[in-house]
Design a protein around this motif. Sequence first.
Motif, short mmCIF file in Angstrom:
data_model
loop_
_atom_site.label_atom_id
_atom_site.label_comp_id
_atom_site.label_asym_id
_atom_site.label_seq_id
_atom_site.Cartn_x
_atom_site.Cartn_y
_atom_site.Cartn_z
N ARG A 16 0.84 -1.19 0.00
CA ARG A 16 0.00 0.00 0.00
C ARG A 16 0.87 1.24 0.00
O ARG A 16 1.98 1.24 0.52
N GLN A 18 2.33 4.96 0.93
CA GLN A 18 2.61 5.57 2.24
C GLN A 18 1.45 6.44 2.70
O GLN A 18 1.09 6.45 3.88
N ASP A 19 0.84 7.18 1.76
CA ASP A 19 -0.30 8.03 2.14
C ASP A 19 -1.48 7.19 2.61
O ASP A 19 -2.15 7.55 3.58
N ASP A 20 -1.73 6.08 1.94
CA ASP A 20 -2.84 5.21 2.33
C ASP A 20 -2.59 4.61 3.71
O ASP A 20 -3.50 4.55 4.54
N GLN A 21 -1.36 4.20 3.98
CA GLN A 21 -1.02 3.66 5.30
C GLN A 21 -1.18 4.73 6.38
O GLN A 21 -1.72 4.47 7.46
N LEU A 22 -0.73 5.95 6.07
CA LEU A 22 -0.84 7.04 7.04
C LEU A 22 -2.30 7.35 7.35
O LEU A 22 -2.67 7.51 8.52
N HIS A 23 -3.14 7.43 6.33
CA HIS A 23 -4.56 7.74 6.56
C HIS A 23 -5.24 6.65 7.38
O HIS A 23 -6.05 6.95 8.26
N SER A 24 -4.92 5.39 7.12
CA SER A 24 -5.56 4.33 7.91
C SER A 24 -5.09 4.38 9.36
O SER A 24 -5.88 4.17 10.28
N ARG A 25 -3.81 4.70 9.59
CA ARG A 25 -3.32 4.82 10.98
C ARG A 25 -3.95 6.02 11.67
O ARG A 25 -4.28 5.96 12.86
N GLN A 26 -4.14 7.12 10.94
CA GLN A 26 -4.78 8.30 11.53
C GLN A 26 -6.24 8.01 11.90
O GLN A 26 -6.70 8.40 12.98
N ARG A 27 -6.95 7.32 11.01
CA ARG A 27 -8.34 6.96 11.31
C ARG A 27 -8.43 6.07 12.55
O ARG A 27 -9.28 6.26 13.42
N ARG A 28 -7.52 5.08 12.63
CA ARG A 28 -7.52 4.17 13.79
C ARG A 28 -7.24 4.96 15.07
O ARG A 28 -7.87 4.71 16.11
#
Length: 118
Positions: A16, A18-28
């Motif tokens: 995935r 880096q932006d997609d990983q960052l957004h999912s971590r931020q949502r979590r």
Amino acid sequence: MKRQAYQPILITDASRSQDDQLHSRQRRYIVMMSIRALCVVAGAILVGANAPLLWLWLPLCAVGMVLIPWLAVLLANDRPPKEEHRIGARLRRSHLDGTPPRSLSAEDRPHRVIDAEL
């Protein structure tokens, strides 16, 4: 000698972005901190209302207020592991498939012999 065919990398094997990983971590992180805020509000309401079984609910809310931020920070900073040896992983995968690796060893490469005596 026939050259080995290039084996394309499938897009499904790509990691995935880096932006997609960052957004999912931020949502979590936001979801977990929202649960923590609900624990704080629920604890305040329980104390103010002098609810029954306060001795049970208040420690549960306190555990949620302490553990959830700790877990949220740990999970927000967690990234998927990087592949250490991407080429090595592909070579291992190709050996499992039965297909030969893309590069030839030194003995198998065609080479030109120059002889000084003609």
